[in-house]
Design an enzyme around this catalytic site. Structure first.
Site, PDB file in Angstrom:
ATOM      1  N   ASP A 130      30.415  -4.739 -22.880  1.00 32.12           N
ATOM      2  CA  ASP A 130      30.993  -3.679 -22.048  1.00 32.12           C
ATOM      3  C   ASP A 130      32.532  -3.706 -22.095  1.00 32.12           C
ATOM      4  O   ASP A 130      33.132  -4.519 -22.804  1.00 32.12           O
ATOM      5  CB  ASP A 130      30.463  -3.887 -20.618  1.00 32.12           C
ATOM      6  CG  ASP A 130      30.223  -2.591 -19.868  1.00 32.12           C
ATOM      7  OD1 ASP A 130      30.810  -1.566 -20.246  1.00 32.12           O
ATOM      8  OD2 ASP A 130      29.467  -2.625 -18.880  1.00 32.12           O
ATOM      9  N   ASP A 194      28.954   6.727 -18.346  1.00 31.80           N
ATOM     10  CA  ASP A 194      27.599   6.356 -17.913  1.00 31.80           C
ATOM     11  C   ASP A 194      26.804   7.597 -17.523  1.00 31.80           C
ATOM     12  O   ASP A 194      27.281   8.450 -16.771  1.00 31.80           O
ATOM     13  CB  ASP A 194      27.668   5.439 -16.689  1.00 31.80           C
ATOM     14  CG  ASP A 194      28.112   4.035 -17.061  1.00 31.80           C
ATOM     15  OD1 ASP A 194      28.537   3.826 -18.215  1.00 31.80           O
ATOM     16  OD2 ASP A 194      28.035   3.168 -16.183  1.00 31.80           O
TER      17      ASP A 194
HETATM   18  C1  GLA Z   1      29.133  -0.057 -17.383  1.00 34.18           C
HETATM   19  C2  GLA Z   1      28.171   0.328 -18.508  1.00 34.18           C
HETATM   20  C3  GLA Z   1      26.779   0.504 -17.931  1.00 34.18           C
HETATM   21  C4  GLA Z   1      26.326  -0.784 -17.272  1.00 34.18           C
HETATM   22  C5  GLA Z   1      27.334  -1.195 -16.204  1.00 34.18           C
HETATM   23  C6  GLA Z   1      27.062  -2.587 -15.669  1.00 34.18           C
HETATM   24  O1  GLA Z   1      29.318   0.971 -16.473  1.00 34.18           O
HETATM   25  O2  GLA Z   1      28.606   1.483 -19.145  1.00 34.18           O
HETATM   26  O3  GLA Z   1      25.874   0.875 -18.940  1.00 34.18           O
HETATM   27  O4  GLA Z   1      26.208  -1.795 -18.238  1.00 34.18           O
HETATM   28  O5  GLA Z   1      28.662  -1.211 -16.708  1.00 34.18           O
HETATM   29  O6  GLA Z   1      27.974  -2.964 -14.676  1.00 34.18           O
END
Ligand code: GLA
Length: 379
Positions: A130, A194
């Site tokens: 990430d 996301d």
């Molecule tokens: C980010 C990623 C998500 C998830 C969250 C976890 O937002 O894009 O897919 O992994 O972190 O905290």
């Protein structure tokens, strides 16, 4: 077929995040392993069980290593990997380029080597990496793309040196345009923010509803192919924020876009409707087609989108998505799509019905629906 971590076709599996967020523990993982087998998901090809954020203890251990949370994962990751492997699944793990994960737990900046070694020693097969809490101040004068290249490169190298092959999933939400440089080291790269469990979310400034994710990912078709895939984020099918029709569109569009399909719902408790969507073998075959092409958006007019994905052997997957709130009429020139073949058959991939097609035909598409056909020539 190459080795699974080389991702000759888009990765298939499950990930904890969309449904469970940070509330994960080893019981959930064990139950999910059992359910993926019992529900037939493994046999459909959903092979990865990926643990997302939330598995680490709040601090590194005395030796500076990442450790699983002692309350929620008391028996460790290695045992879960063994259980997954015994069940014919592969286990994925999660970390982050920065100093902390998005959920505030310790991450891998400056610890790439030892963390990659831990993941390898535990038997992990997949790493999602990430992009939160990246210490940009340590890279003076460098653009986000340069920092991303450096940090993702560092981790890919650490995993290679650790000696256990893993499928590598880059998660910078499209920052630094990884589709331009990640191929060869990373097998999938997020292209968007996301995803949220909503078809359309107005007025919040959030850019992750289904429509926005689709539009952003759909224009990147030229970058997807065997060994490296655009990742429009994990599936929200089964999570309750979209109508059945919208969920079917979500799944069909992801298959047309040759996206990784990571189930994001509770597979221990799936409705028949959810199971039917995730288990649509003909759509899965479109996603997993060995030619590995992402559909091209051939036409986008007034909220009606025509997507065409060439398949191995000469068939085409043809999708029409109506993003509007009223019924849309899409005119399809089958002969042109079929490149002059005299006898064309279209199989509806939702109903299985086949019919001869030809010439110009209007097709009524319900609001928010995606019609999808496999176009085959009988010549
Ligand atoms: C980010 C990623 C998500 C998830 C969250 C976890 O937002 O894009 O897919 O992994 O972190 O905290």
């Amino acid at each position: 077929m190459g080795d699974p971590w080389e991702a000759a076709t888009p990765p298939l599996g499950f990930n904890t995040w969309n449904r469970f967020g940070m509330s994960i523990d080893e019981d959930l993982i064990e139950g999910t392993i059992e359910a993926m087998v019992a529900q037939g998901l493994r046999d459909l090809g959903y092979g990865y069980l990926n643990i997302d954020d939330g598995w680490m203890a709040p601090e590194r251990d005395r030796l500076g290593r990442l450790a699983p949370d002692p309350d929620r994962f008391p028996r460790g990751i290695r045992r879960l990997a063994d259980l997954a492997h015994r069940a014919g699944l592969r286990l994925g793990i999660y970390s982050d380029c920065g100093e902390r994960t998005c959920g505030g737990l310790p991450a891998s900046f400056g610890h790439e080597r030892e963390d990659a070694e831990s993941f390898a020693a535990w038997g992990c097969d997949f790493l999602k990496y990430d992009w939160c809490h990246v210490p940009f101040e340590r890279f003076p004068g460098q653009s986000p793309a340069e920092v991303a290249k450096a940090l993702y490169g560092r981790m890919a190298e650490a995993v290679r040196a650790a000696g256990r092959p893993m499928l590598l999933s880059l998660c910078s939400w499209g920052i630094g345009e990884p589709w331009l440089w990640a191929r060869g080291q990373w097998q999938m790269w997020r292209t968007t923010d996301d995803i949220v469990d909503a078809y359309r979310r107005e007025g919040t400034g959030w850019t992750g509803d289904l429509l926005q994710v689709f539009h952003r990912n759909a224009r990147l078709d030229e970058y997807a192919g065997p060994g490296g895939w655009n990742d429009p984020d994990m599936l929200e099918v089964g999570n309750g924020g979209m109508s059945d029709r919208e969920q079917r569109s979500h799944f069909a569009l992801w298959c047309l876009m040759a996206a990784p399909l990571l189930i994001g719902t509770d597979v221990r408790r799936m409705s028949d409707a959810t199971r039917a969507i995730l288990g649509n073998r003909e759509l899965l075959a479109v996603d997993q087609d060995p030619l590995g092409r992402q559909a091209r958006l051939l036409r986008s007019e007034e909220g009606l989108h025509l997507l065409v994905k060439p398949l191995a052997g000469g068939d085409l997957a043809v999708g029409v998505f109506n993003e509007r709130d009223d019924e849309g009429e899409c005119r399809l020139d089958w002969d042109r799509l079929g490149a002059g073949a005299r006898r064309l058959v279209a199989r509806d991939l939702w109903t299985g019905r086949e019919r001869r097609v030809g010439g110009l035909e209007g097709s009524g598409v319900a609001p928010h629906a995606t019609e999808v056909w496999r176009l085959m020539s009988l010549d």
